[in-house]
Design a protein around this motif. Structure first.
Motif, mmCIF file in Angstrom:
data_model
loop_
_atom_site.group_PDB
_atom_site.id
_atom_site.type_symbol
_atom_site.label_atom_id
_atom_site.label_comp_id
_atom_site.label_asym_id
_atom_site.label_seq_id
_atom_site.Cartn_x
_atom_site.Cartn_y
_atom_site.Cartn_z
ATOM 1 N N SER A 566 0.900 -1.363 -0.043
ATOM 2 C CA SER A 566 -0.023 0.112 0.106
ATOM 3 C C SER A 566 0.755 1.105 0.045
ATOM 4 O O SER A 566 2.095 1.311 0.369
ATOM 5 C CB SER A 566 -1.005 0.078 1.089
ATOM 6 O OG SER A 566 -0.256 0.101 2.428
ATOM 7 N N SER A 568 -2.644 1.736 -2.650
ATOM 8 C CA SER A 568 -3.022 1.058 -3.613
ATOM 9 C C SER A 568 -2.441 1.400 -5.041
ATOM 10 O O SER A 568 -2.179 0.688 -5.831
ATOM 11 C CB SER A 568 -4.442 1.136 -4.126
ATOM 12 O OG SER A 568 -5.020 2.513 -3.936
ATOM 13 N N HIS A 569 -2.021 2.712 -5.428
ATOM 14 C CA HIS A 569 -1.594 3.076 -6.790
ATOM 15 C C HIS A 569 0.141 2.598 -6.693
ATOM 16 O O HIS A 569 0.533 2.827 -7.942
ATOM 17 C CB HIS A 569 -1.705 4.645 -6.951
ATOM 18 C CG HIS A 569 -0.855 5.484 -5.898
ATOM 19 N ND1 HIS A 569 -1.382 5.810 -4.457
ATOM 20 C CD2 HIS A 569 0.489 5.864 -5.899
ATOM 21 C CE1 HIS A 569 -0.286 6.490 -3.979
ATOM 22 N NE2 HIS A 569 0.690 6.627 -4.674
ATOM 23 N N VAL A 570 0.465 2.319 -5.727
ATOM 24 C CA VAL A 570 1.976 2.047 -5.919
ATOM 25 C C VAL A 570 2.093 0.298 -5.487
ATOM 26 O O VAL A 570 3.167 -0.284 -5.331
ATOM 27 C CB VAL A 570 2.998 2.664 -4.900
ATOM 28 C CG1 VAL A 570 3.028 4.081 -5.374
ATOM 29 C CG2 VAL A 570 2.659 2.547 -3.523
ATOM 30 N N ARG A 571 0.864 -0.337 -5.514
ATOM 31 C CA ARG A 571 1.148 -1.787 -5.038
ATOM 32 C C ARG A 571 1.695 -2.739 -6.050
ATOM 33 O O ARG A 571 1.439 -2.546 -7.096
ATOM 34 C CB ARG A 571 -0.485 -2.309 -4.639
ATOM 35 C CG ARG A 571 -0.758 -3.794 -4.261
ATOM 36 C CD ARG A 571 -1.791 -4.292 -3.994
ATOM 37 N NE ARG A 571 -2.246 -3.351 -2.599
ATOM 38 C CZ ARG A 571 -3.565 -2.929 -2.513
ATOM 39 N NH1 ARG A 571 -4.435 -3.081 -3.534
ATOM 40 N NH2 ARG A 571 -3.862 -2.488 -1.344
ATOM 41 N N SER A 581 3.198 11.294 -4.161
ATOM 42 C CA SER A 581 3.110 12.762 -4.406
ATOM 43 C C SER A 581 3.669 13.468 -3.354
ATOM 44 O O SER A 581 3.766 13.263 -2.088
ATOM 45 C CB SER A 581 1.725 13.095 -4.746
ATOM 46 O OG SER A 581 0.666 12.680 -3.740
ATOM 47 N N GLU A 584 0.943 13.843 -0.473
ATOM 48 C CA GLU A 584 1.179 12.364 0.579
ATOM 49 C C GLU A 584 2.162 12.481 1.436
ATOM 50 O O GLU A 584 2.202 11.913 2.574
ATOM 51 C CB GLU A 584 1.292 11.130 -0.467
ATOM 52 C CG GLU A 584 -0.097 10.929 -1.408
ATOM 53 C CD GLU A 584 0.042 9.587 -2.168
ATOM 54 O OE1 GLU A 584 -0.632 8.650 -1.983
ATOM 55 O OE2 GLU A 584 0.937 9.638 -3.131
#
Length: 784
Positions: A566, A568-571, A581, A584
Motif C-alpha cells: 500500500s 494502492s497506486h504503488v502496490r 506525491s 502524500e
C-alpha cells in the motif's frame, strides 16, 4: 516496435541467413547474445543458414538423423552444441571441423553405432563430451580423445551393447574432473585401460555384475579421488586382498548408488575399506541389503575397524527382510573411528545403546526423515553414548515433546548444535533442560505458536522459521544469528533483547515497515533479510530506504524482494522504485497551508462582508426566503388594518402623537398597525412583519435619516416591495418626514432608491398651514 524485439529480430537475421532457411528458421528462437533454442521442435535436420553469430545451439530432443559437414561450417564461434536425444545414426567426417571454439558437445542417446576420432581432431578447447546411450560396442579402432587436451568431463558407454574397454580407448587423456562409464554388460576389460589417465577426480561406473570390478579398481586406486559405483548387483563380489595390498592408493571417497548387497558381499566391501587405506568417506544411496545382518559366521571378526573411514552416509537404505534382521552387534567394534554418520530416510527408529557407546569418536550424527521418538531416543542417548557428539540432526522424525527431548539429551555433554525441525511439537513449555554447551538450535517447521524461556540462554544461532509465531520477546544475550522467516511477525524484534545479533532473516512475515532507528538499535547487525513482507510505502519508509546508499550492504535481498502493498497506486512496485506525491509525503504541511488559506479566506470574507454589508444581505436573504413561503396575496377577508406603519423608533413621537391621532380619531377612523402595539408577543419578529404587511391594505413608510439607518425598516420596505413589484399593485405610501439626499441613501437600500424614483411620495410640511392638506392627501392615499 519495442527496442528489445527489434534487436532480437536483427540478430535473428544475422544468425539465420534467408537462403533456403525460412521453414527451419521458424523452429529456432535466438536471443541477442547468440543463444539459439531448438529444443523439442520436431526437427528432422539441422536448420540451414546458421551463421557466425551463433554461440550456443540446443537441438536436443528432436528427430535429427544426419549431421553433414556443411550443417555447421559457418558456426565458427559456437561454444555449446546440444544434439542429445535425437535419431542421429551418421555424422560425416569433419562435421565439427570448423568448431574450433567448441567447449561443450552432447551427442548422447542417439543411434551412433561407430565413433570416429576425426570428429574431434580440431576441438582443442573442448571441455565437455557426452557420448552416453548410443549403439556402439567399443570406443573405436583408434583413440578418440587424443586431440582433446582440455577435456574435463567425459561420458561414454551404454546400458546394452557397450561390452569392451581397451587400453587405447583413453590414450591422450591425462586429467579428468569427471569420467562416467556406462558398461552394465561389460565383458572385456583390458588391464591398464584406465591407468593411462593419470588423474581422475570423480569416476562414475555403471556395472551390472562385479566380475571385472576388482581389475578396474586396481588400475584407478592410485589416480582417483572419488569412485562411484551405480546399478550394480554385488551378490557375488569377492575382494582379493593380494591385488591391492601392496599399492599406494589415493581414493578418498566411495559412493554406492542403487547397489545390492548380501551379508557376504558387505563383508567384502568392508575389507576393501581396510586395504584401500586412503578412503575417508563412504556413501550408500538408494541401496538394498538382501540379508539378515548375520555377520558373526563370516570373517568380519578378523576386521578391527573400517579402515580410515571417518564419514559414513546412508540414504534410502532398503532391507527387504527387516523384521529378521539381527542386532548388528558384531559390527559395533568397527565404528570406533567414525566421526560423521548420516542415516537419512531409512526407517530408523532406534540406535541401540551399545552401538551409541561404541561410537566413541562420533562428532556429527544425522538421523533425518526416520522414525525416532522420545521413547527410542531415551535408549539411543543413554549414559556414555556418543561422548564427543557435537551436532545431532533429528529433522522430520516423530518427536512431540520439546521438554522431554531436551531432558533426554542431557547425557550429551558436548552437544552444541541440535536440529529437531519438522517435528510436531506444536507448543513450547515454560522451562526446559538442555545440554550446557548448546549454541545452535533449529526449531523450524515445528508448528509452535509462541516462544518461552524454554530456549537455552547459551544459544548463538536460533532457527524458528516457518512456524506460527506472531511475536519475539525473548532475551537471548549471546544470540548472533536469528532465522525467523515465514511466520506472522508484525514488527522487528526489540534490539535490547538481542544485544549481539549480527544476522537476522525475517522475510515473509507480515511486517509493514521498519525505520532507521530500529536498524540502528541493532548495533552489531551486518546481515538482514526482510523481503517478502507487506510493506506500507509511507513517505518516511521510502525516504529511509531510498536515501540510504549503504542499506544494500545490510539488506542481502534488496531491492528485488521488497515490494509495496500500500498505498494502492504503488502496490506491487519495488520499494526502490515507488514514488509518492508531494501531498502524500507532506500531509501536515499541506493541511497547515490549507488551514491558513481557509483562515485568510474567512478573514477576507469577514472584511468584505463588513465593508459591503454582506451580513446584512444574508439576513435579508433569509427574510426573503421566509417571505417567499407565504401566499403572495392574502384573501380579502384577512385584511385587518388599513395600513401598516413602518418607521424608525426614533421617529415614534411623530408617528404615535401626530399621525396616529390624526388618522385613528378621524371619522370614520383608520385602523393602523404599529409594531409596538399590534405585534404578537413571542412570535418571531420577521413573521410579525410579514403577517402585518399582508393583513394591511396599505404600508406606510415614514422616511427619515433614522429610517435609513434601521435594518428592520429595511425588511419592512422589502416585504412591501414584494407586493409592490411582484403583484403590480399600489400598496406602498411614502412619507418623507425630512429631506433626504438620494445620494446619501446607502447602497444596500437599493429598493428605497428605486421606489423613490418610481413612486410619488408625501412630504411633511414644516409650515403648519400646509399640514392640513398633508393629512387630507394621506387619508386619500390610504383609501385608494
Amino acid at each position: 516496435m519495442p527496442r528489445a524485439l527489434w534487436t532480437a529480430w536483427v540478430w535473428a537475421v544475422i544468425i539465420l541467413s534467408t537462403e533456403g532457411a525460412s521453414d527451419q528458421a521458424s523452429s529456432l528462437s535466438c536471443d541477442p547474445t547468440g543463444v539459439c533454442d531448438g529444443h523439442s521442435r520436431s526437427l528432422n535436420s539441422i536448420p540451414s543458414g546458421l551463421a557466425a553469430g551463433v554461440k550456443s545451439l540446443d537441438l536436443s530432443n528432436n528427430e535429427i538423423t544426419y549431421v553433414s559437414n556443411r550443417d555447421l561450417q559457418r558456426c565458427v564461434n559456437l561454444k555449446t552444441l546440444r544434439l542429445g536425444a535425437n535419431e542421429i545414426h551418421t555424422v560425416e567426417e569433419d562435421s565439427f571441423f570448423h568448431l574450433r571454439n567448441l567447449e561443450y558437445l552432447d551427442l548422447s542417446y542417439n543411434r551412433l553405432s561407430n565413433l570416429s576420432s576425426s570428429w574431434f581432431r580440431s576441438l582443442y578447447v573442448l571441455k565437455f563430451l557426452n557420448l552416453l546411450g548410443n549403439l556402439y560396442k567399443t570406443l573405436g579402432e583408434t583413440s578418440l580423445f587424443s586431440h582433446l587436451p582440455n577435456l574435463r568431463t567425459l561420458k561414454v558407454g551404454n546400458s546394452n551393447s557397450f561390452t569392451e574397454i581397451h587400453e587405447k580407448d583413453f590414450t591422450g587423456l591425462t586429467f579428468l574432473e569427471e569420467l562416467e562409464i556406462s558398461a552394465q554388460n561389460l565383458q572385456i576389460y583390458v588391464p591398464k585401460s584406465l591407468k593411462s589417465i593419470q588423474n581422475i577426480s570423480h569416476l562414475i561406473l555403471h556395472l551390472k555384475q562385479p566380475v571385472l570390478l576388482v581389475d578396474i579398481l586396481v588400475d584407478i586406486v592410485s589416480s582417483l579421488d572419488c569412485f562411484e559405483l551405480r546399478d550394480t548387483n554385488l551378490h557375488t563380489f569377492h575382494f582379493s586382498e593380494a591385488s591391492i595390498s601392496e599399492m599406494s592408493t589415493s581414493v578418498k571417497k566411495l559412493i554406492f548408488r542403487n547397489v545390492q548387497f548380501t551379508d557376504e558381499s558387505f563383508v567384502e566391501v568392508v575389507k576393501l575399506f581396510n586395504y584401500v587405506s586412503g578412503i575417508l568417506e563412504v556413501e550408500f544411496d538408494d541401496c538394498t541389503h538382501d540379508g539378515i545382518g548375520d555377520f558373526r559366521a563370516l570373517s568380519l571378526d578378523r576386521i578391527r575397524h573400517l579402515g580410515n573411514v571417518e564419514t559414513l552416509t546412508i540414504r534410502k537404505l532398503h532391507i527387504p527382510q527387516f523384521f529378521l534382521f539381527q542386532d548388528l552387534s558384531s559390527i559395533y567394534p568397527l565404528t570406533g573411528k567414525v566421526k560423521r554418520v548420516t542415516i537419512e530416510n531409512s526407517k530408523v527408529f532406534l540406535v541401540p545403546c551399545l552401538l551409541s557407546q561404541h561410537l566413541k569418536s562420533l562428532e556429527y550424527l544425522d538421523l533425518s526423515e526416520n522414525l525416532m521418538s522420545e521413547e527410542t531416543l531415551k535408549n539411543s542417548a543413554c549414559k556414555d553414548a556418543w561422548p564427543f557428539l557435537q551436532t545431532l540432526v533429528l529433522r522430520q522424525n516423530r518427536l512431540k515433546s520439546l521438554e522431554k527431548t531436551g531432558e533426554l539429551l542431557l547425557t550429551l555433554e558436548n552437544l552444541n548444535s541440535l536440529d529437531i525441525s519438522k517435528n510436531n511439537f506444536l507448543s513450547m513449555p515454560e522451562t526446559c533442560q538442555w545440554p550446557g554447551k548448546m549454541k545452535q538450535l533449529n526449531l523450524s517447521s515445528t508448528r509452535i505458536h509462541s516462544l518461552t524461556q524454554c530456549l537455552p540462554q547459551t544459544l548463538e544461532i536460533l532457527d524458528v522459521s516457518n512456524n506460527n509465531l506472531d511475536s519475539f520477546s525473548l532475551i537471548l544475550p549471546q544470540l548472533k544469528e536469528l532465522y525467523i522467516s515465514r511466520n506472522k511477525l508484525k514488527t522487528l524484534p526489540d534490539a535490547s533483547f538481542l544485544p549481539v545479533l549480527s544476522v537476522m532473516r525475517i522475510s515473509r512475515n507480515i511486517i509493514n515497515t521498519f525505520s532507521k532507528e530500529q536498524l540502528d538499535s541493532f548495533q552489531q547487525l551486518k546481515t538482514l533479510e526482510a523481503g517478502g513482507n507487506n510493506f506500507i510505502c509511507s513517505c518516511d519508509f521510502l525516504s529511509f530506504t531510498q536515501g540510504q546508499q549503504a542499506l544494500g550492504r545490510v539488506l542481502v535481498d534488496w531491492p528485488d524482494d521488497y515490494h509495496c502493498d500500500s498505498p494502492s497506486h504503488v502496490r506491487g512496485q519495488r520499494v526502490q522504485d515507488a514514488r509518492l506525491s508531494l501531498s502524500e509525503c507532506h500531509r501536515a504541511a499541506v493541511v497547515s497551508a490549507a488551514c491558513c488559506a481557509l483562515f485568510l479566506l474567512l478573514l477576507l470574507t469577514g472584511v468584505l462582508c463588513h465593508r459591503f454589508h454582506g451580513l446584512w444581505y444574508m439576513k435579508m436573504m433569509w427574510a426573503w426566503l421566509q417571505a417567499k413561503r407565504k401566499p403572495r396575496k392574502a384573501p380579502r377577508r384577512d385584511i385587518c388594518y388599513d395600513a401598516f406603519v413602518s418607521y424608525s423608533e426614533r421617529d415614534s413621537y411623530w408617528v404615535e402623537n401626530l399621525m396616529v391621532q390624526e388618522l385613528e380619531q378621524f371619522n370614520p377612523p383608520f385602523k393602523l398597525c404599529l409594531h409596538k402595539r399590534d405585534f404578537i408577543p413571542g412570535k418571531w419578529i420577521i413573521d410579525n412583519i410579514i403577517d402585518s404587511i399582508e393583513k394591511s391594505h396599505k404600508t406606510i413608510f415614514v422616511l427619515s435619516e433614522n429610517f435609513v439607518k434601521s435594518e428592520w425598516c429595511k425588511y419592512e420596505l422589502d416585504f412591501s416591495h414584494f407586493r409592490l413589484f411582484d403583484e403590480n399593485n399600489d400598496a406602498a405610501i411614502l412619507i418623507l418626514l425630512e429631506p433626504i439626499d438620494k445620494k446619501a441613501i446607502p447602497q444596500r437600500f437599493c429598493k428605497l432608491r428605486k421606489i423613490m424614483n418610481t413612486k410619488t411620495y408625501l412630504e411633511w410640511p414644516v409650515d403648519e398651514t400646509q399640514q392640513e392638506g398633508f393629512w387630507l392627501n394621506l387619508r386619500a392615499a390610504i383609501r385608494s
